[in-house]
Design a protein around this motif. Structure first.
Motif, PDB file in Angstrom:
ATOM      1  N   GLY A 123       0.813  -1.214   0.000  1.00  0.00           N
ATOM      2  CA  GLY A 123       0.000   0.000   0.000  1.00  0.00           C
ATOM      3  C   GLY A 123       0.842   1.258   0.000  1.00  0.00           C
ATOM      4  N   MET A 124       1.888   1.277   0.809  1.00  0.00           N
ATOM      5  CA  MET A 124       2.746   2.455   0.877  1.00  0.00           C
ATOM      6  C   MET A 124       3.541   2.642  -0.411  1.00  0.00           C
ATOM      7  SD  MET A 124       4.088   2.352   4.831  1.00  0.00           S
ATOM      8  CE  MET A 124       5.079   3.823   4.621  1.00  0.00           C
ATOM      9  N   THR A 125       3.925   1.530  -1.031  1.00  0.00           N
ATOM     10  CA  THR A 125       4.661   1.616  -2.291  1.00  0.00           C
ATOM     11  C   THR A 125       3.782   2.199  -3.393  1.00  0.00           C
ATOM     12  OG1 THR A 125       6.094  -0.244  -1.715  1.00  0.00           O
ATOM     13  CG2 THR A 125       5.895   0.287  -4.041  1.00  0.00           C
ATOM     14  N   LEU A 126       2.540   1.702  -3.478  1.00  0.00           N
ATOM     15  CA  LEU A 126       1.612   2.240  -4.471  1.00  0.00           C
ATOM     16  C   LEU A 126       1.308   3.706  -4.178  1.00  0.00           C
ATOM     17  CD1 LEU A 126      -0.204   1.796  -6.910  1.00  0.00           C
ATOM     18  CD2 LEU A 126      -1.991   0.981  -5.350  1.00  0.00           C
ATOM     19  N   CYS A 127       1.180   4.033  -2.894  1.00  0.00           N
ATOM     20  CA  CYS A 127       0.973   5.421  -2.482  1.00  0.00           C
ATOM     21  C   CYS A 127       2.091   6.314  -3.012  1.00  0.00           C
ATOM     22  CB  CYS A 127       0.893   5.484  -0.955  1.00  0.00           C
ATOM     23  SG  CYS A 127       1.026   7.131  -0.238  1.00  0.00           S
ATOM     24  N   MET A 128       3.336   5.905  -2.817  1.00  0.00           N
ATOM     25  CA  MET A 128       4.472   6.716  -3.266  1.00  0.00           C
ATOM     26  C   MET A 128       4.493   6.844  -4.788  1.00  0.00           C
ATOM     27  SD  MET A 128       7.636   5.833  -0.649  1.00  0.00           S
ATOM     28  CE  MET A 128       7.473   4.042  -0.577  1.00  0.00           C
ATOM     29  N   PHE A 129       4.151   5.753  -5.478  1.00  0.00           N
ATOM     30  CA  PHE A 129       4.142   5.805  -6.952  1.00  0.00           C
ATOM     31  C   PHE A 129       3.110   6.821  -7.438  1.00  0.00           C
ATOM     32  CE2 PHE A 129       3.182   4.650 -11.260  1.00  0.00           C
ATOM     33  CZ  PHE A 129       4.384   4.172 -11.775  1.00  0.00           C
ATOM     34  N   MET A 130       1.898   6.755  -6.885  1.00  0.00           N
ATOM     35  CA  MET A 130       0.841   7.660  -7.359  1.00  0.00           C
ATOM     36  C   MET A 130       1.058   9.090  -6.881  1.00  0.00           C
ATOM     37  SD  MET A 130      -1.140   6.354  -9.520  1.00  0.00           S
ATOM     38  CE  MET A 130      -2.507   7.517  -9.542  1.00  0.00           C
ATOM     39  N   GLN A 131       1.614   9.260  -5.687  1.00  0.00           N
ATOM     40  CA  GLN A 131       1.926  10.627  -5.259  1.00  0.00           C
ATOM     41  C   GLN A 131       3.000  11.237  -6.149  1.00  0.00           C
ATOM     42  OE1 GLN A 131       2.744  11.103  -1.084  1.00  0.00           O
ATOM     43  NE2 GLN A 131       0.723  10.359  -0.453  1.00  0.00           N
ATOM     44  N   ASN A 132       3.994  10.438  -6.539  1.00  0.00           N
ATOM     45  CA  ASN A 132       4.996  10.913  -7.496  1.00  0.00           C
ATOM     46  C   ASN A 132       4.329  11.360  -8.787  1.00  0.00           C
ATOM     47  OD1 ASN A 132       7.329  10.599  -5.985  1.00  0.00           O
ATOM     48  ND2 ASN A 132       7.926   8.653  -6.908  1.00  0.00           N
ATOM     49  N   THR A 133       3.490  10.490  -9.340  1.00  0.00           N
ATOM     50  CA  THR A 133       2.880  10.756 -10.638  1.00  0.00           C
ATOM     51  C   THR A 133       1.964  11.964 -10.594  1.00  0.00           C
ATOM     52  OG1 THR A 133       2.984   8.415 -11.262  1.00  0.00           O
ATOM     53  CG2 THR A 133       1.422   9.800 -12.461  1.00  0.00           C
ATOM     54  N   LEU A 134       1.090  12.025  -9.589  1.00  0.00           N
ATOM     55  CA  LEU A 134       0.119  13.120  -9.552  1.00  0.00           C
ATOM     56  C   LEU A 134       0.747  14.444  -9.140  1.00  0.00           C
ATOM     57  CD1 LEU A 134      -3.121  11.389  -8.200  1.00  0.00           C
ATOM     58  CD2 LEU A 134      -2.521  12.026 -10.543  1.00  0.00           C
ATOM     59  N   THR A 135       1.856  14.403  -8.403  1.00  0.00           N
ATOM     60  CA  THR A 135       2.567  15.658  -8.123  1.00  0.00           C
ATOM     61  C   THR A 135       3.217  16.186  -9.390  1.00  0.00           C
ATOM     62  OG1 THR A 135       2.960  15.031  -5.818  1.00  0.00           O
ATOM     63  CG2 THR A 135       4.365  16.743  -6.725  1.00  0.00           C
TER      64      THR A 135
END
Length: 301
Positions: A123-135
């Protein structure tokens, strides 16, 4: 002269992030290994993220997985990053509209992927991936609009907050359903929602898992306008016309304006002022500036 000033400016780390494209919030120092995440996400196919770039300088980004209410499969998450990178390099672009196929926005993450990525680490890994992308998406030098047709749920609701503006059709809704799934927003949606509607309203929306119809969303400042039509084709045309009022002018000026606002939002006051100065150096004395002066249109409306 302006370029030399740009090079010699004392920039903070975050200012450098805004100046450069392709830089992410998380890297290996945070325990984030992008290639490993990509391998996991590739295991969950379905749908696509489609990008059409118009001659007008408007891009149309379509979330296309209608059999699952445009839920994000693993492959779609990867494609979103690919499209963001493509948009970072689209120098002729001025605006962007995000919408979903078949008259609905997005229901968030595909549950097949969610079930398979079931550990806290996943969950945290996917969180970081999507936060990277959407930022990176949020920092695009394009004026972006989320066109909400049908429903924007969960991660779909979060995605709307990464856009500069939100438009809704009359029968559409936005709902942060995370609490009912036993989680909290993880794509940056809670943080951005606070910025959009304030902490008190954001807490109500998130803790109540409130259904925001177009009227309520407009009243609390979540959206900027409710469109006239609910027809898929007509509302996209309406959204394009709405966006055009803000992207009149040459790309280099529109893009500099967006960058300036982004720095004002994200940086401390002094750094934002320096960034504004540096951006001015990219347009002052440029073709658009000289043409405007020649035509004596400085105060034209």
């Amino acid at each position: 002269m302006a370029r030399s000033l740009l090079k010699t400016s004392s920039l903070s780390v975050r200012t450098k992030l805004l100046h450069q494209t392709g830089l992410s919030l998380y890297n290996t120092s945070h325990g984030f290994h992008e290639e490993e995440v990509k391998k996991k996400l590739e295991q969950f196919p379905g749908g696509s993220i489609d990008l059409q770039k118009e001659d007008s300088g408007i891009g149309i980004l379509t979330l296309n997985n209608p059999s699952k209410m445009n839920a994000f499969s693993g492959v779609m998450i990867l494609q979103l990053l690919e499209k963001v990178i493509e948009l970072e390099n689209w120098t002729e672009g001025k605006g962007l509209i995000v919408h979903g196929a078949k008259n609905t926005f997005s229901s968030g993450s595909d549950l097949n992927a969610v079930k398979a990525l079931g550990t806290p680490e996943d969950g945290m890994t996917l969180c970081m991936f999507m936060q990277n992308t959407l930022t990176r998406f949020m920092r695009l030098p394009l004026i972006s609009v989320a066109l909400v047709q049908g429903r924007a749920l969960g991660g779909g609701a979060e995605f709307t907050t990464a856009c500069d503006f939100r438009l809704m059709t009359p029968e559409s809704e936005i709902r942060f359903v995370h609490k009912e799934m036993g989680i909290i927003p993880s794509w940056g949606g809670a943080t951005r929602l606070v910025e959009i509607i304030g902490s008190r309203q954001a807490l109500k929306v998130l803790s109540g898992a409130l259904k925001l119809d177009s009227k309520k969303a407009l009243n609390i400042g979540m959206v900027d306008e409710v469109l006239q039509s609910s027809d898929e084709t007509e509302c996209l045309e309406e959204a394009q016309e709405w966006l055009k009022q803000f992207i009149k002018g040459p790309p280099e000026v529109i893009r500099a304006l967006k960058k300036s606002v982004s720095s004002g939002k994200e940086l401390c006051f002094e750094d934002a002022l320096q960034n504004e100065r540096d951006l001015l150096g990219t347009v002052w004395g440029g073709p658009a500036n000289k043409e405007a002066i020649a035509r004596r249109r400085k105060f034209d409306t």
